[in-house]
Each structure stands twice: as structure tokens, then as C-alpha cells.
Design a protein around this motif. Sequence first.
Motif, PDB file in Angstrom:
ATOM      1  N   THR A 165      37.493  56.184  -5.819  1.00 48.45           N
ATOM      2  CA  THR A 165      38.928  55.975  -5.643  1.00 48.45           C
ATOM      3  C   THR A 165      39.107  54.686  -4.845  1.00 48.45           C
ATOM      4  OG1 THR A 165      38.936  57.391  -3.669  1.00 48.45           O
ATOM      5  CG2 THR A 165      39.588  58.408  -5.746  1.00 48.45           C
ATOM      6  N   GLY A 166      40.062  53.868  -5.247  1.00 47.63           N
ATOM      7  CA  GLY A 166      40.335  52.615  -4.552  1.00 47.63           C
ATOM      8  C   GLY A 166      41.693  52.670  -3.882  1.00 47.63           C
ATOM      9  N   TYR A 167      41.837  51.936  -2.773  1.00 41.22           N
ATOM     10  CA  TYR A 167      43.043  51.974  -1.958  1.00 41.22           C
ATOM     11  C   TYR A 167      43.664  50.582  -1.843  1.00 41.22           C
ATOM     12  CZ  TYR A 167      40.652  56.270  -0.756  1.00 41.22           C
ATOM     13  OH  TYR A 167      40.002  57.467  -0.839  1.00 41.22           O
ATOM     14  N   GLY A 168      44.923  50.549  -1.469  1.00 42.95           N
ATOM     15  CA  GLY A 168      45.664  49.303  -1.324  1.00 42.95           C
ATOM     16  C   GLY A 168      45.108  48.363  -0.272  1.00 42.95           C
ATOM     17  N   ASP A 169      44.343  48.877   0.696  1.00 37.24           N
ATOM     18  CA  ASP A 169      43.780  48.027   1.748  1.00 37.24           C
ATOM     19  C   ASP A 169      42.407  47.460   1.364  1.00 37.24           C
ATOM     20  OD1 ASP A 169      42.106  50.211   1.925  1.00 37.24           O
ATOM     21  OD2 ASP A 169      42.548  50.659   4.035  1.00 37.24           O
ATOM     22  N   SER A 170      42.044  47.543   0.083  1.00 38.47           N
ATOM     23  CA  SER A 170      40.773  47.052  -0.469  1.00 38.47           C
ATOM     24  C   SER A 170      39.572  47.922  -0.108  1.00 38.47           C
ATOM     25  CB  SER A 170      40.491  45.598  -0.060  1.00 38.47           C
ATOM     26  OG  SER A 170      41.503  44.762  -0.560  1.00 38.47           O
ATOM     27  N   SER A 171      39.790  49.077   0.478  1.00 40.07           N
ATOM     28  CA  SER A 171      38.678  49.993   0.727  1.00 40.07           C
ATOM     29  C   SER A 171      38.544  50.922  -0.479  1.00 40.07           C
ATOM     30  CB  SER A 171      38.918  50.804   2.007  1.00 40.07           C
ATOM     31  OG  SER A 171      40.037  51.650   1.861  1.00 40.07           O
ATOM     32  N   PHE A 172      37.463  51.674  -0.517  1.00 36.34           N
ATOM     33  CA  PHE A 172      37.263  52.630  -1.596  1.00 36.34           C
ATOM     34  C   PHE A 172      36.412  53.792  -1.099  1.00 36.34           C
ATOM     35  CE2 PHE A 172      33.904  49.492  -1.930  1.00 36.34           C
ATOM     36  CZ  PHE A 172      32.755  50.216  -2.193  1.00 36.34           C
ATOM     37  N   SER A 173      36.457  54.892  -1.827  1.00 33.42           N
ATOM     38  CA  SER A 173      35.654  56.070  -1.520  1.00 33.42           C
ATOM     39  C   SER A 173      34.828  56.427  -2.738  1.00 33.42           C
ATOM     40  CB  SER A 173      36.536  57.265  -1.156  1.00 33.42           C
ATOM     41  OG  SER A 173      37.246  57.020   0.029  1.00 33.42           O
ATOM     42  N   ILE A 174      33.583  56.803  -2.496  1.00 35.26           N
ATOM     43  CA  ILE A 174      32.692  57.259  -3.553  1.00 35.26           C
ATOM     44  C   ILE A 174      32.511  58.753  -3.389  1.00 35.26           C
ATOM     45  CG2 ILE A 174      30.396  57.073  -4.569  1.00 35.26           C
ATOM     46  CD1 ILE A 174      30.269  54.244  -3.249  1.00 35.26           C
ATOM     47  N   PHE A 175      32.783  59.504  -4.441  1.00 36.97           N
ATOM     48  CA  PHE A 175      32.667  60.956  -4.420  1.00 36.97           C
ATOM     49  C   PHE A 175      31.428  61.388  -5.184  1.00 36.97           C
ATOM     50  CE2 PHE A 175      37.088  60.169  -3.746  1.00 36.97           C
ATOM     51  CZ  PHE A 175      37.497  61.172  -2.895  1.00 36.97           C
ATOM     52  N   ASN A 176      30.708  62.351  -4.625  1.00 36.94           N
ATOM     53  CA  ASN A 176      29.611  63.001  -5.323  1.00 36.94           C
ATOM     54  C   ASN A 176      30.015  64.461  -5.451  1.00 36.94           C
ATOM     55  OD1 ASN A 176      27.269  64.522  -5.920  1.00 36.94           O
ATOM     56  ND2 ASN A 176      25.976  62.861  -5.160  1.00 36.94           N
ATOM     57  N   THR A 177      30.436  64.866  -6.647  1.00 30.47           N
ATOM     58  CA  THR A 177      30.943  66.225  -6.836  1.00 30.47           C
ATOM     59  C   THR A 177      29.833  67.266  -6.801  1.00 30.47           C
ATOM     60  OG1 THR A 177      30.847  66.035  -9.246  1.00 30.47           O
ATOM     61  CG2 THR A 177      32.919  65.412  -8.166  1.00 30.47           C
ATOM     62  N   ALA A 178      28.598  66.887  -7.121  1.00 35.64           N
ATOM     63  CA  ALA A 178      27.480  67.834  -7.092  1.00 35.64           C
ATOM     64  C   ALA A 178      27.160  68.260  -5.663  1.00 35.64           C
ATOM     65  CB  ALA A 178      26.251  67.234  -7.759  1.00 35.64           C
ATOM     66  N   GLN A 179      27.310  67.324  -4.728  1.00 28.58           N
ATOM     67  CA  GLN A 179      27.001  67.604  -3.321  1.00 28.58           C
ATOM     68  C   GLN A 179      28.257  67.788  -2.469  1.00 28.58           C
ATOM     69  OE1 GLN A 179      24.589  64.284  -2.151  1.00 28.58           O
ATOM     70  NE2 GLN A 179      22.856  64.935  -3.394  1.00 28.58           N
ATOM     71  N   ASN A 180      29.433  67.683  -3.097  1.00 28.24           N
ATOM     72  CA  ASN A 180      30.709  67.763  -2.406  1.00 28.24           C
ATOM     73  C   ASN A 180      30.756  66.805  -1.210  1.00 28.24           C
ATOM     74  OD1 ASN A 180      33.333  68.576  -2.132  1.00 28.24           O
ATOM     75  ND2 ASN A 180      32.842  70.361  -0.893  1.00 28.24           N
ATOM     76  N   LYS A 181      30.357  65.558  -1.454  1.00 29.07           N
ATOM     77  CA  LYS A 181      30.336  64.530  -0.423  1.00 29.07           C
ATOM     78  C   LYS A 181      31.244  63.382  -0.808  1.00 29.07           C
ATOM     79  CE  LYS A 181      25.774  64.721   1.643  1.00 29.07           C
ATOM     80  NZ  LYS A 181      24.539  63.967   1.822  1.00 29.07           N
ATOM     81  N   MET A 182      31.783  62.731   0.225  1.00 31.61           N
ATOM     82  CA  MET A 182      32.597  61.551   0.038  1.00 31.61           C
ATOM     83  C   MET A 182      32.172  60.507   1.050  1.00 31.61           C
ATOM     84  SD  MET A 182      36.688  60.956   0.526  1.00 31.61           S
ATOM     85  CE  MET A 182      36.579  60.785   2.296  1.00 31.61           C
ATOM     86  N   THR A 183      32.007  59.258   0.606  1.00 30.22           N
ATOM     87  CA  THR A 183      31.688  58.150   1.479  1.00 30.22           C
ATOM     88  C   THR A 183      32.797  57.126   1.351  1.00 30.22           C
ATOM     89  OG1 THR A 183      29.336  58.495   1.060  1.00 30.22           O
ATOM     90  CG2 THR A 183      29.968  56.390   2.023  1.00 30.22           C
ATOM     91  N   LYS A 184      33.433  56.789   2.473  1.00 29.62           N
ATOM     92  CA  LYS A 184      34.506  55.788   2.463  1.00 29.62           C
ATOM     93  C   LYS A 184      33.906  54.456   2.887  1.00 29.62           C
ATOM     94  CE  LYS A 184      39.175  54.894   3.957  1.00 29.62           C
ATOM     95  NZ  LYS A 184      39.969  54.355   3.018  1.00 29.62           N
ATOM     96  N   VAL A 185      34.234  53.411   2.137  1.00 25.91           N
ATOM     97  CA  VAL A 185      33.713  52.070   2.390  1.00 25.91           C
ATOM     98  C   VAL A 185      34.883  51.159   2.662  1.00 25.91           C
ATOM     99  CG1 VAL A 185      32.372  50.166   1.432  1.00 25.91           C
ATOM    100  CG2 VAL A 185      31.794  52.525   0.824  1.00 25.91           C
ATOM    101  N   LYS A 186      34.843  50.443   3.786  1.00 25.87           N
ATOM    102  CA  LYS A 186      35.926  49.512   4.156  1.00 25.87           C
ATOM    103  C   LYS A 186      35.623  48.125   3.659  1.00 25.87           C
ATOM    104  CE  LYS A 186      39.498  50.395   6.894  1.00 25.87           C
ATOM    105  NZ  LYS A 186      40.792  50.177   6.488  1.00 25.87           N
TER     106      LYS A 186
END
Length: 168
Positions: free
Chosen positions: A147-168
Motif C-alpha cells: 500500500t502506498g501513501y500520499g507522503d511517499s511512504s509505503f507498507s509491505i504486507f505478508n498475509t501468510a505471516q500476518n505481518k506489515m512493514t512500513k517504509v518511510k
Amino acid sequence: PAGNHANLSGAVSNGHRMAYASNLAVYIFDMATLRLAQILAGYTETITSLDWSPHDPNQLVVSSMDCTAAVWDVPTEKVVQKLQFKDAPILVQYNRVHQDEIAILMQDGTVRLWAVKSDNAVVIRELNYSTPTVLRWATKDAHRFVTGYGDSSFSIFNTAQNKMTKVK
């Protein structure tokens, strides 16, 4: 066609057809002839997003401010699956690997996964800090989307592990 003021997808193509969403209808154009082929109508509130199935060139998922997400069979102009929510879905996208899975980003910031053959979409994450403007599945990994955001950051989701990593 009228403008697509609240639509975050704009227009999408599957190589053979192009779908363009106005406020209350989806216009299907034949890419070979560049002519309008069909109109998918019946929406009472603004269409927010649409995506062609990468596995079935006749299926298109459409979300709307009427709090629905629906899978259309384009040749018959019929809805074949539909979910009703309490909040509006603003982005929808088919999984590029698993043919019957759709990611849905809701207006309230939750991300849901819809196994299209079922009658519900499971909440996998609540995004309370910012509403994304982009949602994309990985093309080869069935369990990852971004998912991408208006502030140029994004999040990567791993649905198998139910994890999310947000990158600025």
C-alpha cells in the motif's frame, strides 16, 4: 462519460478491454476497435475502484461508495458475487497469483481479504495512521501486497505471516 471524481483506479485494461469508471457506471471499451462495447450500470453512489481479474478476462471487480464490492461477469453484464459493508471500500485489487482472492482497502483504513467464493472479507490489518492511495499485489508472491501513501511512504504486507512493514 462523466468524470470519475472519487475513483482511485481511473481506468484499467486487461489487454483486450479497457474499463473506465464514471461516477455511477463502468464503460467497457474494446481495445481492438476502440469502441464502447458495454456499460455496467446500477450504482447509486460513486464508484471508487475497479480491477480486471488476471485469471479470467471476463471478470471485473468494482467498489463503490454505496459500501459494496462486486465481481461482474462482463459478457453477461451480471454481478456474480457481491459484498455489503458498513463502510465504503475505496480500493480493490485481485491477487495476481491466487485467482479467487481480492484485497479491499476500506475508507476507515482497514484492509480486508475477500476469498471471492465466500460471503465475507476478513480484516487483516487496521491502518490507523494514514489512508493509502495505492494498493498493489505482488506479481509472483501470492502472500504479499503493498500500500502506498500520499507522503511517499509505503507498507509491505505478508498475509501468510500476518505481518506489515512500513517504509518511510
